[in-house]
Scaffold this motif. Sequence first.
Motif, PDB file in Angstrom:
ATOM      1  N   SER A 147      -1.222  -4.758 -13.288  1.00 14.36           N
ATOM      2  CA  SER A 147      -0.997  -5.575 -12.730  1.00 14.36           C
ATOM      3  C   SER A 147      -1.154  -6.635 -11.862  1.00 14.36           C
ATOM      4  O   SER A 147      -1.746  -7.242 -10.990  1.00 14.36           O
ATOM      5  N   GLN A 148       0.590  -6.700 -11.584  1.00 15.04           N
ATOM      6  CA  GLN A 148       0.857  -7.643 -10.507  1.00 15.04           C
ATOM      7  C   GLN A 148      -0.257  -6.449  -9.385  1.00 15.04           C
ATOM      8  O   GLN A 148      -0.106  -7.232  -7.938  1.00 15.04           O
ATOM      9  N   ARG A 149       0.553  -5.334  -8.715  1.00 12.17           N
ATOM     10  CA  ARG A 149      -0.294  -4.247  -7.753  1.00 12.17           C
ATOM     11  C   ARG A 149      -1.476  -5.186  -7.423  1.00 12.17           C
ATOM     12  O   ARG A 149      -2.062  -5.310  -6.557  1.00 12.17           O
ATOM     13  N   ALA A 150      -2.580  -4.896  -8.765  1.00 13.04           N
ATOM     14  CA  ALA A 150      -3.687  -5.254  -8.302  1.00 13.04           C
ATOM     15  C   ALA A 150      -4.082  -6.112  -7.542  1.00 13.04           C
ATOM     16  O   ALA A 150      -5.017  -6.682  -6.756  1.00 13.04           O
ATOM     17  N   GLN A 158      -8.087 -11.377   1.737  1.00 10.62           N
ATOM     18  CA  GLN A 158      -7.465 -12.735   2.036  1.00 10.62           C
ATOM     19  C   GLN A 158      -6.974 -13.288   3.480  1.00 10.62           C
ATOM     20  O   GLN A 158      -6.786 -13.971   4.147  1.00 10.62           O
ATOM     21  N   THR A 159      -5.761 -12.702   3.708  1.00 14.33           N
ATOM     22  CA  THR A 159      -4.402 -12.792   4.707  1.00 14.33           C
ATOM     23  C   THR A 159      -4.617 -12.764   5.659  1.00 14.33           C
ATOM     24  O   THR A 159      -5.867 -11.768   6.200  1.00 14.33           O
ATOM     25  N   PRO A 160      -4.672 -13.588   6.887  1.00 12.64           N
ATOM     26  CA  PRO A 160      -4.920 -13.091   7.892  1.00 12.64           C
ATOM     27  C   PRO A 160      -3.602 -11.959   8.347  1.00 12.64           C
ATOM     28  O   PRO A 160      -4.597 -12.195   9.695  1.00 12.64           O
ATOM     29  N   LEU A 161      -3.515 -11.486   7.821  1.00 12.19           N
ATOM     30  CA  LEU A 161      -2.477 -10.206   8.428  1.00 12.19           C
ATOM     31  C   LEU A 161      -3.550  -9.191   9.091  1.00 12.19           C
ATOM     32  O   LEU A 161      -4.644  -9.096   8.723  1.00 12.19           O
ATOM     33  N   LYS A 162      -2.778  -8.515  10.333  1.00  9.24           N
ATOM     34  CA  LYS A 162      -3.729  -7.999  11.081  1.00  9.24           C
ATOM     35  C   LYS A 162      -3.987  -6.942  10.098  1.00  9.24           C
ATOM     36  O   LYS A 162      -2.707  -5.809  10.190  1.00  9.24           O
ATOM     37  N   ALA A 163      -4.678  -5.589  10.052  1.00  7.02           N
ATOM     38  CA  ALA A 163      -5.117  -4.311   9.393  1.00  7.02           C
ATOM     39  C   ALA A 163      -4.446  -3.464   9.913  1.00  7.02           C
ATOM     40  O   ALA A 163      -5.197  -3.562  11.539  1.00  7.02           O
ATOM     41  N   ALA A 164      -3.875  -2.347  10.159  1.00  5.23           N
ATOM     42  CA  ALA A 164      -4.138  -1.511  10.740  1.00  5.23           C
ATOM     43  C   ALA A 164      -5.053  -0.833  10.905  1.00  5.23           C
ATOM     44  O   ALA A 164      -6.430  -0.821  10.202  1.00  5.23           O
ATOM     45  N   PRO A 165      -5.873   0.155  12.071  1.00  8.20           N
ATOM     46  CA  PRO A 165      -6.771   0.572  12.672  1.00  8.20           C
ATOM     47  C   PRO A 165      -6.900   1.588  11.880  1.00  8.20           C
ATOM     48  O   PRO A 165      -6.349   2.768  10.922  1.00  8.20           O
ATOM     49  N   ALA A 217      -0.236   2.882  -5.273  1.00 11.94           N
ATOM     50  CA  ALA A 217       0.065   3.738  -4.223  1.00 11.94           C
ATOM     51  C   ALA A 217      -1.155   4.702  -3.419  1.00 11.94           C
ATOM     52  O   ALA A 217      -1.633   5.090  -2.296  1.00 11.94           O
ATOM     53  N   LEU A 218      -1.270   5.865  -3.983  1.00 17.31           N
ATOM     54  CA  LEU A 218      -2.680   6.568  -4.048  1.00 17.31           C
ATOM     55  C   LEU A 218      -4.029   6.092  -4.172  1.00 17.31           C
ATOM     56  O   LEU A 218      -4.563   7.061  -2.625  1.00 17.31           O
ATOM     57  N   ALA A 219      -3.957   5.555  -4.600  1.00 16.25           N
ATOM     58  CA  ALA A 219      -5.641   5.123  -3.694  1.00 16.25           C
ATOM     59  C   ALA A 219      -5.093   4.385  -2.912  1.00 16.25           C
ATOM     60  O   ALA A 219      -6.929   4.398  -2.274  1.00 16.25           O
ATOM     61  N   VAL A 220      -4.375   3.389  -2.411  1.00 15.34           N
ATOM     62  CA  VAL A 220      -4.535   3.227  -1.493  1.00 15.34           C
ATOM     63  C   VAL A 220      -4.890   3.482  -0.394  1.00 15.34           C
ATOM     64  O   VAL A 220      -5.430   3.226   1.009  1.00 15.34           O
ATOM     65  N   ALA A 221      -3.758   4.912  -0.506  1.00 13.44           N
ATOM     66  CA  ALA A 221      -3.416   5.695   0.741  1.00 13.44           C
ATOM     67  C   ALA A 221      -5.157   6.554   0.880  1.00 13.44           C
ATOM     68  O   ALA A 221      -5.791   6.433   1.957  1.00 13.44           O
ATOM     69  N   ALA A 222      -5.667   6.935  -0.421  1.00  6.22           N
ATOM     70  CA  ALA A 222      -7.108   7.263  -0.159  1.00  6.22           C
ATOM     71  C   ALA A 222      -8.279   6.456  -0.165  1.00  6.22           C
ATOM     72  O   ALA A 222      -9.239   6.829   1.139  1.00  6.22           O
ATOM     73  N   ARG A 223      -8.455   5.034  -0.160  1.00  5.98           N
ATOM     74  CA  ARG A 223      -9.277   4.527   0.809  1.00  5.98           C
ATOM     75  C   ARG A 223      -9.268   3.550   1.858  1.00  5.98           C
ATOM     76  O   ARG A 223     -10.283   3.812   2.805  1.00  5.98           O
ATOM     77  N   ALA A 224      -7.470   3.744   2.734  1.00  5.15           N
ATOM     78  CA  ALA A 224      -7.162   4.111   3.878  1.00  5.15           C
ATOM     79  C   ALA A 224      -8.641   4.849   4.870  1.00  5.15           C
ATOM     80  O   ALA A 224      -8.656   4.843   5.689  1.00  5.15           O
ATOM     81  N   LEU A 225      -8.209   6.317   3.699  1.00  4.72           N
ATOM     82  CA  LEU A 225      -8.730   7.357   4.591  1.00  4.72           C
ATOM     83  C   LEU A 225     -10.448   7.833   4.098  1.00  4.72           C
ATOM     84  O   LEU A 225     -11.447   8.629   4.394  1.00  4.72           O
ATOM     85  N   ASP A 226     -10.753   6.628   3.417  1.00  3.85           N
ATOM     86  CA  ASP A 226     -12.275   6.170   2.895  1.00  3.85           C
ATOM     87  C   ASP A 226     -12.683   6.882   2.233  1.00  3.85           C
ATOM     88  O   ASP A 226     -14.017   7.670   2.238  1.00  3.85           O
ATOM     89  N   MET A 227     -12.259   7.068   1.642  1.00  2.00           N
ATOM     90  CA  MET A 227     -12.089   9.244   0.068  1.00  2.00           C
ATOM     91  C   MET A 227     -13.487   8.858  -0.734  1.00  2.00           C
ATOM     92  O   MET A 227     -13.157   7.809  -1.158  1.00  2.00           O
ATOM     93  N   PRO A 228     -14.464   9.180  -0.708  1.00  2.00           N
ATOM     94  CA  PRO A 228     -15.420   9.171  -1.823  1.00  2.00           C
ATOM     95  C   PRO A 228     -14.660   8.948  -3.393  1.00  2.00           C
ATOM     96  O   PRO A 228     -14.066   9.301  -3.779  1.00  2.00           O
ATOM     97  N   SER A 229     -15.490   8.234  -3.908  1.00  2.00           N
ATOM     98  CA  SER A 229     -14.651   8.112  -5.070  1.00  2.00           C
ATOM     99  C   SER A 229     -14.159   9.816  -6.117  1.00  2.00           C
ATOM    100  O   SER A 229     -13.277   9.643  -6.623  1.00  2.00           O
ATOM    101  N   ARG A 259     -13.309  -1.270  -6.478  1.00  2.00           N
ATOM    102  CA  ARG A 259     -12.716  -2.208  -6.169  1.00  2.00           C
ATOM    103  C   ARG A 259     -12.121  -2.216  -5.127  1.00  2.00           C
ATOM    104  O   ARG A 259     -12.166  -4.265  -4.199  1.00  2.00           O
ATOM    105  N   LEU A 260     -11.106  -2.080  -4.930  1.00  2.00           N
ATOM    106  CA  LEU A 260     -10.465  -1.638  -3.657  1.00  2.00           C
ATOM    107  C   LEU A 260     -10.817  -1.941  -2.431  1.00  2.00           C
ATOM    108  O   LEU A 260     -11.319  -1.094  -1.928  1.00  2.00           O
ATOM    109  N   SER A 261     -11.125  -2.715  -1.320  1.00  4.39           N
ATOM    110  CA  SER A 261     -12.170  -3.530   0.062  1.00  4.39           C
ATOM    111  C   SER A 261     -10.598  -2.696   0.733  1.00  4.39           C
ATOM    112  O   SER A 261      -9.633  -1.731   0.504  1.00  4.39           O
ATOM    113  N   ASP A 262     -11.602  -2.453   1.986  1.00  2.00           N
ATOM    114  CA  ASP A 262     -11.014  -0.983   2.839  1.00  2.00           C
ATOM    115  C   ASP A 262     -10.322  -1.767   3.704  1.00  2.00           C
ATOM    116  O   ASP A 262      -9.544  -1.420   3.715  1.00  2.00           O
ATOM    117  N   ARG A 263     -10.306  -3.722   3.606  1.00  5.95           N
ATOM    118  CA  ARG A 263      -9.070  -4.381   4.477  1.00  5.95           C
ATOM    119  C   ARG A 263      -8.102  -4.589   3.890  1.00  5.95           C
ATOM    120  O   ARG A 263      -7.261  -4.266   4.132  1.00  5.95           O
TER     121      ARG A 263
END
Length: 325
Positions: A147-150, A158-165, A217-229, A259-263
Amino acid sequence: MTKSLFPGFDGLMTLSRREGVDVRPTLLRVLTDLYVQASTHNADEQRQFVELATRLIDQVDDATRAAVKARLAIYPSTPIPILQKLGLVAAQEGRRVPLAREIPRAAPALSPARTPTDAEQRMAANMAMQPKEAAEIHDMFFGADASQRALILHNLSQTPLKAAPRIPTVRAKRAIQILEMAAIANDFENFTFELGDSLILPSRVAAQIVDDPGGEALAVAARALDMPSPNFQRILLFFKADIGTSVDAVYRLSRLYDRLSDRSALVMLAAWRGSTLAVTRAKYQSSLHDSERQRARGASSQSRPNVQPGSAPGVLTGTDGSSDR
């Protein structure tokens, strides 16, 4: 067959209808992949495959139905009712079963004018945020519960931190294919290597993502690759045994992924990259500090004056000033 091919099938179907996470396309693809892996099946296995697949064929999208049709058309042990359901069997007995038509490929995406080099991507990644901030986000995420990770991932959008390309499209598509094949084969070594290479992560962080028991963590990595659901769901079912056999875990991660956003994923990717720089700096700062202390001790031990080579030895004199010979 339900147990041998896909444990928890009915539970996932119930959750899909009740909670709105449509896993039926993935289930049909997985059932088909598992069925065609064996050259023969007994009567009970065939009966149950017909029962499960027939329920799903009418409930999935055209693309999924076409992909399943193409696989079963060339499989010699496909049950006749399924062939009839997919329109692959002739009305008269003895006629040859026609092969499925080739699925037209989508037009390739236009590549950018110039793809950044690995060095440029690494430089941009390391400058995305301060290493200390990156290390804090990295440690906070892996130390949190589900729950904390979500909540962390939600706040990162919403953070102003710069995202990876973003990962270049061509590279990401190739990585998705390799990762899915490695997952089906349970090849942890190649899966970890490809994940780290495609996301420009060191092997230590890539292994931490793959070994993470929660799966976020695997979900985040997959979303960073824009992997289809559907691809992500198949990886969960094949690659993560503890998750794939749990109805609740599959549903929870599928909902999180949708629900995980690309950003959020790209900011976390920047944190994973930056945390490595923080660890490296701390390691070398400690080494430099030790070297400075050693130099300081060496300098103090040499502060006492010494006799220079070639100089005359001191001469002892008596009380009257005369020298003793």
